[in-house]
Design a protein around this motif. Structure first.
Motif, PDB file in Angstrom:
ATOM      1  N   LEU A 132       0.862  -1.222  -0.070  1.00 49.48           N
ATOM      2  CA  LEU A 132      -0.033   0.005   0.185  1.00 49.48           C
ATOM      3  C   LEU A 132       0.988   1.226  -0.049  1.00 49.48           C
ATOM      4  CD1 LEU A 132      -2.721   1.182   0.564  1.00 49.48           C
ATOM      5  CD2 LEU A 132      -2.474   1.348   2.809  1.00 49.48           C
ATOM      6  N   VAL A 133       0.633   1.928  -1.105  1.00 47.12           N
ATOM      7  CA  VAL A 133       1.728   3.078  -1.148  1.00 47.12           C
ATOM      8  C   VAL A 133       0.967   4.589  -1.441  1.00 47.12           C
ATOM      9  CG1 VAL A 133       3.579   3.815  -2.608  1.00 47.12           C
ATOM     10  CG2 VAL A 133       3.132   1.390  -2.493  1.00 47.12           C
ATOM     11  N   ALA A 134       1.341   5.387  -0.718  1.00 46.39           N
ATOM     12  CA  ALA A 134       0.732   7.053  -0.822  1.00 46.39           C
ATOM     13  C   ALA A 134       1.802   7.843  -0.974  1.00 46.39           C
ATOM     14  CB  ALA A 134       0.005   7.190   0.407  1.00 46.39           C
ATOM     15  N   MET A 135       1.278   8.616  -1.903  1.00 46.44           N
ATOM     16  CA  MET A 135       2.280   9.955  -2.213  1.00 46.44           C
ATOM     17  C   MET A 135       1.545  11.287  -2.703  1.00 46.44           C
ATOM     18  SD  MET A 135       2.204   7.724  -4.587  1.00 46.44           S
ATOM     19  CE  MET A 135       3.873   6.776  -4.485  1.00 46.44           C
ATOM     20  N   PRO A 136       1.858  12.409  -2.209  1.00 46.12           N
ATOM     21  CA  PRO A 136       1.193  13.597  -2.996  1.00 46.12           C
ATOM     22  C   PRO A 136       0.992  13.576  -4.458  1.00 46.12           C
ATOM     23  CG  PRO A 136       3.099  14.403  -1.383  1.00 46.12           C
ATOM     24  CD  PRO A 136       3.087  12.847  -1.722  1.00 46.12           C
ATOM     25  N   ASP A 137      -0.223  14.161  -4.760  1.00 47.34           N
ATOM     26  CA  ASP A 137      -0.622  14.228  -6.303  1.00 47.34           C
ATOM     27  C   ASP A 137      -0.485  15.696  -6.894  1.00 47.34           C
ATOM     28  OD1 ASP A 137      -1.202  13.639  -8.675  1.00 47.34           O
ATOM     29  OD2 ASP A 137      -3.252  12.863  -8.253  1.00 47.34           O
ATOM     30  N   PRO A 138       0.534  16.143  -7.443  1.00 46.92           N
ATOM     31  CA  PRO A 138       0.370  17.318  -7.936  1.00 46.92           C
ATOM     32  C   PRO A 138      -0.540  17.718  -8.991  1.00 46.92           C
ATOM     33  CG  PRO A 138       2.502  16.317  -8.751  1.00 46.92           C
ATOM     34  CD  PRO A 138       1.784  15.546  -7.653  1.00 46.92           C
ATOM     35  N   ALA A 139      -0.984  16.569  -9.497  1.00 41.05           N
ATOM     36  CA  ALA A 139      -1.880  16.655 -10.749  1.00 41.05           C
ATOM     37  C   ALA A 139      -3.330  16.575 -10.315  1.00 41.05           C
ATOM     38  CB  ALA A 139      -1.742  15.685 -11.913  1.00 41.05           C
ATOM     39  N   GLY A 140      -3.463  16.507  -8.884  1.00 39.80           N
ATOM     40  CA  GLY A 140      -4.822  16.109  -8.394  1.00 39.80           C
ATOM     41  C   GLY A 140      -5.663  17.454  -7.911  1.00 39.80           C
ATOM     42  N   ARG A 141      -6.960  17.139  -7.770  1.00 45.27           N
ATOM     43  CA  ARG A 141      -7.887  18.338  -7.556  1.00 45.27           C
ATOM     44  C   ARG A 141      -7.530  19.200  -6.566  1.00 45.27           C
ATOM     45  NH1 ARG A 141     -13.996  17.993  -5.964  1.00 45.27           N
ATOM     46  NH2 ARG A 141     -14.592  19.989  -6.637  1.00 45.27           N
ATOM     47  N   ALA A 142      -6.903  18.811  -5.588  1.00 45.93           N
ATOM     48  CA  ALA A 142      -6.619  19.546  -4.199  1.00 45.93           C
ATOM     49  C   ALA A 142      -5.542  20.354  -4.596  1.00 45.93           C
ATOM     50  CB  ALA A 142      -6.118  18.612  -2.922  1.00 45.93           C
ATOM     51  N   HIS A 143      -4.404  20.429  -5.393  1.00 48.09           N
ATOM     52  CA  HIS A 143      -3.600  21.338  -5.847  1.00 48.09           C
ATOM     53  C   HIS A 143      -4.245  22.255  -6.904  1.00 48.09           C
ATOM     54  CE1 HIS A 143       0.284  22.180  -8.217  1.00 48.09           C
ATOM     55  NE2 HIS A 143       0.043  23.154  -7.523  1.00 48.09           N
ATOM     56  N   ALA A 144      -5.053  21.856  -7.611  1.00 45.58           N
ATOM     57  CA  ALA A 144      -5.998  23.108  -8.410  1.00 45.58           C
ATOM     58  C   ALA A 144      -6.816  23.775  -7.687  1.00 45.58           C
ATOM     59  CB  ALA A 144      -6.649  21.932  -9.476  1.00 45.58           C
ATOM     60  N   LEU A 145      -7.376  23.268  -6.467  1.00 46.68           N
ATOM     61  CA  LEU A 145      -8.018  24.159  -5.530  1.00 46.68           C
ATOM     62  C   LEU A 145      -7.351  25.143  -4.818  1.00 46.68           C
ATOM     63  CD1 LEU A 145     -10.793  21.661  -4.500  1.00 46.68           C
ATOM     64  CD2 LEU A 145     -11.373  23.713  -6.052  1.00 46.68           C
ATOM     65  N   ALA A 146      -6.125  24.585  -4.261  1.00 48.28           N
ATOM     66  CA  ALA A 146      -5.473  25.304  -3.382  1.00 48.28           C
ATOM     67  C   ALA A 146      -4.185  26.138  -3.985  1.00 48.28           C
ATOM     68  CB  ALA A 146      -4.525  24.354  -2.131  1.00 48.28           C
ATOM     69  N   GLY A 147      -3.895  25.946  -5.102  1.00 51.39           N
ATOM     70  CA  GLY A 147      -2.941  26.600  -5.604  1.00 51.39           C
ATOM     71  C   GLY A 147      -1.493  26.443  -5.104  1.00 51.39           C
ATOM     72  N   ASP A 148      -0.792  27.720  -4.935  1.00 54.71           N
ATOM     73  CA  ASP A 148       0.460  27.619  -4.163  1.00 54.71           C
ATOM     74  C   ASP A 148       0.444  27.399  -2.703  1.00 54.71           C
ATOM     75  OD1 ASP A 148       1.739  28.276  -6.687  1.00 54.71           O
ATOM     76  OD2 ASP A 148       1.695  30.416  -6.042  1.00 54.71           O
ATOM     77  N   GLU A 149      -0.530  27.406  -2.152  1.00 58.31           N
ATOM     78  CA  GLU A 149      -0.928  26.616  -0.656  1.00 58.31           C
ATOM     79  C   GLU A 149      -1.016  25.403  -0.377  1.00 58.31           C
ATOM     80  OE1 GLU A 149      -0.663  29.197   1.710  1.00 58.31           O
ATOM     81  OE2 GLU A 149      -0.069  30.428  -0.121  1.00 58.31           O
ATOM     82  N   TRP A 150      -1.081  24.591  -1.625  1.00 57.08           N
ATOM     83  CA  TRP A 150      -1.046  23.206  -1.645  1.00 57.08           C
ATOM     84  C   TRP A 150      -0.214  22.590  -0.445  1.00 57.08           C
ATOM     85  CZ3 TRP A 150       1.518  19.109  -4.454  1.00 57.08           C
ATOM     86  CH2 TRP A 150       0.831  18.049  -4.418  1.00 57.08           C
ATOM     87  N   ASN A 151      -1.034  21.650   0.376  1.00 57.83           N
ATOM     88  CA  ASN A 151      -0.278  20.887   1.390  1.00 57.83           C
ATOM     89  C   ASN A 151       0.913  20.213   0.925  1.00 57.83           C
ATOM     90  OD1 ASN A 151      -0.525  20.111   4.158  1.00 57.83           O
ATOM     91  ND2 ASN A 151      -0.856  18.050   3.315  1.00 57.83           N
ATOM     92  N   GLY A 192     -10.133  27.737  -0.681  1.00 60.25           N
ATOM     93  CA  GLY A 192     -10.567  28.891  -0.811  1.00 60.25           C
ATOM     94  C   GLY A 192     -11.087  29.603   0.648  1.00 60.25           C
ATOM     95  N   ARG A 193     -12.130  30.498   0.365  1.00 55.49           N
ATOM     96  CA  ARG A 193     -12.767  31.327   1.397  1.00 55.49           C
ATOM     97  C   ARG A 193     -14.027  30.832   2.067  1.00 55.49           C
ATOM     98  NH1 ARG A 193     -11.900  37.548  -1.072  1.00 55.49           N
ATOM     99  NH2 ARG A 193      -9.742  37.353  -1.624  1.00 55.49           N
ATOM    100  N   VAL A 194     -14.417  29.564   1.602  1.00 55.26           N
ATOM    101  CA  VAL A 194     -15.251  28.884   2.364  1.00 55.26           C
ATOM    102  C   VAL A 194     -14.899  28.487   3.725  1.00 55.26           C
ATOM    103  CG1 VAL A 194     -16.982  26.955   2.119  1.00 55.26           C
ATOM    104  CG2 VAL A 194     -16.022  28.008   0.263  1.00 55.26           C
ATOM    105  N   PRO A 195     -15.899  28.802   4.690  1.00 49.60           N
ATOM    106  CA  PRO A 195     -15.365  28.128   6.213  1.00 49.60           C
ATOM    107  C   PRO A 195     -15.639  26.795   6.233  1.00 49.60           C
ATOM    108  CG  PRO A 195     -17.424  29.798   6.235  1.00 49.60           C
ATOM    109  CD  PRO A 195     -16.919  29.717   4.703  1.00 49.60           C
TER     110      PRO A 195
END
Length: 233
Positions: A132-151, A192-195
Motif C-alpha cells: 500500500l503506497v501513498a504520495m502527494p498528487d500534484p496533478a490532483g484536484r486539491a492542488h488545483a483548488l489550493a494553488g501555491d498553498e497546496w499541502n 478557498g474562502r469557504v469556512p
C-alpha cells in the motif's frame, strides 16, 4: 532529481515542524485498507517514522519497520516495543514479508533512491505480496483548488512530486502490478474562502475513511493511493 536532505534531517525538530510525530486518525484508515486489500502479514512499514503505523499493524500480525533516520528509529522502538525496527535495507530478509506499507515516503527520495527503494520492496515481498503506497498528487484536484498553498508544497523535503500517472508508470516499470488505485480525497478543507465547516468537499473523503475503503478515483484529492502486487519475476 536530487535532494540535500539526508537521514539526519528527519529528527525531533523536523517532526515538531510537520506535526506528524504522534498517532493520527489517517493511520487507522491505512490499516483498514491493508486488511482489506493487502491481506495478511508479516508486514513491513517502509519508512516507518516514529512507529505508530507499525504499532497499529502489529495488532493484526507480525510487523517490522525500516527507518533510516536514527532519531526516528529510536522513537519507533519506543512507540512499537517488540517490533523490529531496522535502519538498513540490507538487513531486511529476502521474501520475509507478505505485506508492505510506504506511506508518504517516495516523495522524499530522488529518482535513483526511489528506484532502489522499490527494488527492495520486490526483494523483501514474497511473490504475490502486496504494498500500500501513498504520495502527494500534484496533478490532483486539491492542488488545483489550493494553488501555491497546496499541502504538498508545505514540506521542503518533498523533492519528488510526480503525478498519479507518472507514479503508476514508475511502479509498473519496477515490476509491480497495480491492483487498486485512487485518492484520499479533499480532506484538507477549507479550499478557498469557504469556512471549514461549510466546505462539503471533504464529505466523500470522510465516507471513504469511515468505510476503510478506496473508492475515490485518481486525481480526486490530495494524494495518490496505490495497492500494488509483486510480480515475483
Amino acid at each position: 532529481m536530487s535532494t540535500a536532505f539526508g537521514p539526519d534531517h528527519y529528527d525531533e525538530a523536523y517532526y515538531a515542524e510537520n506535526g506528524q510525530s504522534g498517532d493520527r486518525p489517517a493511520l487507522g484508515w491505512y490499516v483498514r485498507m491493508v486488511l482489506r486489500y493487502v491481506g495478511r502479514g508479516p508486514y513491513l512499514d517502509f519508512g516507518c517514522g516514529t512507529g505508530h503505523l507499525v504499532r497499529r499493524l502489529a495488532e493484526h500480525g507480525p510487523a517490522s519497520g525500516l527507518e533510516v533516520s536514527a532519531w526516528s528509529a529510536e522513537a519507533a522502538r519506543r512507540t512499537a516495543p517488540g517490533c523490529p525496527i531496522l535502519t538498513s535495507a540490507d538487513d531486511l530478509p529476502t521474501g520475509g514479508f507478505h505485506g508492505l506499507t510506504a506511506i508518504h515516503v517516495l516523495e522524499h527520495l530522488d529518482d535513483d533512491t526511489a528506484e532502489a527503494a522499490v527494488g527492495t520492496w520486490r526483494r523483501v515481498l514474497v511473490p504475490g505480496g502486496r504494498a500500500l503506497v501513498a504520495m502527494p498528487d500534484p496533478a490532483g484536484r486539491a492542488h488545483a483548488l489550493a494553488g501555491d498553498e497546496w499541502n504538498g508544497f508545505a514540506d521542503p523535503t518533498h523533492v519528488n512530486l510526480k503525478s498519479h500517472e507518472e507514479w503508476r508508470k514508475f511502479l509498473v516499470h519496477a515490476g509491480f502490478r497495480v491492483v487498486r488505485e485512487g485518492s484520499d480525497g479533499l480532506w484538507n478543507v477549507p479550499y478557498g474562502r469557504v469556512p471549514r465547516f461549510l466546505d462539503l468537499r471533504a464529505v466523500p473523503s470522510f465516507v471513504q475513511f469511515c468505510l476503510g475503503r478506496l473508492f475515490l478515483g485518481p486525481g480526486e484529492g490530495e494524494s495518490s493511493i496505490f495497492v500494488v502486487e509483486n510480480s515475483g519475476g
